[in-house]
Design a protein around this motif. Sequence first.
Motif, PDB file in Angstrom:
ATOM      1  N   ALA A   1     -61.351  39.457 -36.591  1.00 26.50           N
ATOM      2  CA  ALA A   1     -62.090  38.653 -37.242  1.00 26.50           C
ATOM      3  C   ALA A   1     -61.544  37.923 -38.555  1.00 26.50           C
ATOM      4  N   PRO A   2     -62.103  37.230 -39.436  1.00 30.57           N
ATOM      5  CA  PRO A   2     -61.354  36.465 -40.508  1.00 30.57           C
ATOM      6  C   PRO A   2     -60.838  37.487 -41.224  1.00 30.57           C
ATOM      7  N   GLY A   3     -59.747  37.370 -41.753  1.00 27.35           N
ATOM      8  CA  GLY A   3     -58.956  38.189 -42.778  1.00 27.35           C
ATOM      9  C   GLY A   3     -58.439  39.681 -42.442  1.00 27.35           C
ATOM     10  N   LYS A   4     -58.785  39.841 -40.992  1.00 26.99           N
ATOM     11  CA  LYS A   4     -58.704  41.155 -40.354  1.00 26.99           C
ATOM     12  C   LYS A   4     -57.644  41.171 -39.479  1.00 26.99           C
ATOM     13  N   GLN A   5     -56.931  42.318 -39.118  1.00 28.67           N
ATOM     14  CA  GLN A   5     -56.275  42.462 -38.057  1.00 28.67           C
ATOM     15  C   GLN A   5     -56.648  42.635 -36.842  1.00 28.67           C
ATOM     16  N   ARG A   6     -56.018  42.246 -35.781  1.00 29.12           N
ATOM     17  CA  ARG A   6     -56.589  42.225 -34.212  1.00 29.12           C
ATOM     18  C   ARG A   6     -56.670  43.781 -34.020  1.00 29.12           C
ATOM     19  N   GLU A   7     -57.599  44.231 -33.408  1.00 35.52           N
ATOM     20  CA  GLU A   7     -58.269  45.428 -33.094  1.00 35.52           C
ATOM     21  C   GLU A   7     -58.827  45.670 -31.474  1.00 35.52           C
ATOM     22  N   LEU A   8     -58.432  46.807 -30.984  1.00 32.49           N
ATOM     23  CA  LEU A   8     -58.794  46.936 -29.600  1.00 32.49           C
ATOM     24  C   LEU A   8     -60.421  47.220 -29.562  1.00 32.49           C
ATOM     25  N   VAL A   9     -61.030  46.435 -28.675  1.00 36.59           N
ATOM     26  CA  VAL A   9     -62.724  46.536 -28.330  1.00 36.59           C
ATOM     27  C   VAL A   9     -62.749  47.668 -27.462  1.00 36.59           C
ATOM     28  N   ALA A  10     -62.136  47.278 -26.063  1.00 42.85           N
ATOM     29  CA  ALA A  10     -62.352  48.126 -24.997  1.00 42.85           C
ATOM     30  C   ALA A  10     -61.116  47.714 -24.015  1.00 42.85           C
ATOM     31  N   GLY A  11     -60.750  48.728 -23.334  1.00 40.74           N
ATOM     32  CA  GLY A  11     -59.714  48.474 -22.161  1.00 40.74           C
ATOM     33  C   GLY A  11     -59.760  49.485 -21.189  1.00 40.74           C
ATOM     34  N   TYR A  12     -59.027  49.154 -20.007  1.00 42.37           N
ATOM     35  CA  TYR A  12     -58.680  49.905 -18.988  1.00 42.37           C
ATOM     36  C   TYR A  12     -57.060  50.089 -19.123  1.00 42.37           C
TER      37      TYR A  12
ATOM     38  N   ALA B   1     -52.958  47.097 -16.754  1.00 43.93           N
ATOM     39  CA  ALA B   1     -53.945  47.531 -17.959  1.00 43.93           C
ATOM     40  C   ALA B   1     -54.726  46.052 -18.260  1.00 43.93           C
ATOM     41  N   MET B   2     -55.786  46.048 -18.621  1.00 47.47           N
ATOM     42  CA  MET B   2     -56.625  45.017 -18.769  1.00 47.47           C
ATOM     43  C   MET B   2     -57.725  45.387 -19.979  1.00 47.47           C
ATOM     44  N   GLY B   3     -57.843  44.488 -21.058  1.00 48.60           N
ATOM     45  CA  GLY B   3     -59.049  44.735 -21.858  1.00 48.60           C
ATOM     46  C   GLY B   3     -59.452  43.701 -22.844  1.00 48.60           C
ATOM     47  N   TRP B   4     -60.072  44.232 -23.822  1.00 43.76           N
ATOM     48  CA  TRP B   4     -60.481  43.137 -24.985  1.00 43.76           C
ATOM     49  C   TRP B   4     -60.063  43.585 -26.375  1.00 43.76           C
ATOM     50  N   TYR B   5     -59.570  42.667 -27.044  1.00 43.99           N
ATOM     51  CA  TYR B   5     -59.266  42.868 -28.496  1.00 43.99           C
ATOM     52  C   TYR B   5     -60.188  41.827 -29.298  1.00 43.99           C
ATOM     53  N   ARG B   6     -60.452  41.822 -30.595  1.00 44.12           N
ATOM     54  CA  ARG B   6     -60.909  40.933 -31.378  1.00 44.12           C
ATOM     55  C   ARG B   6     -60.423  40.910 -32.766  1.00 44.12           C
TER      56      ARG B   6
END
Length: 119
Positions: free
Chosen positions: A40-51, A33-38
């Motif tokens: 933002a300041p003051g926010k939790q890490r979230e899934l952006v897109a992934g396989y 599996a491989m993908g991107w999370y992001r």
Amino acid sequence: QVQLVESGGGLVQAGGSLRLSCAASGSIFSINAMGWYRQAPGKQRELVAGYSGGNTNYGDSVKARFTISRDNAKNTVYLQMNSLKPEDTAVYYCNAEITSKDLRVSRYWGQGTRVTVSS
């Protein structure tokens, strides 16, 4: 050992585009599996897109604007980001679940690349 190296972040105006790249290297048997999370300041890490397996997933806030693609021969995943909005501003992290050549399965994170979208 496995490394994930990201590139492509930067500063862009709202409505613009950026393309992120993440290359995996090292003792790789397979990428599960491989993908991107992001994050933002003051926010939790979230899934952006992934396989994952044969599936592709997108976060609700980026659907129809972002596209993930991959080059299996290069162990690289890309994130094409179009119609960027100020709320897309974050540090973007590459993430991968990789089976190493000794058949151990581990999850890895890249160092992060900053994306800033100005209004």
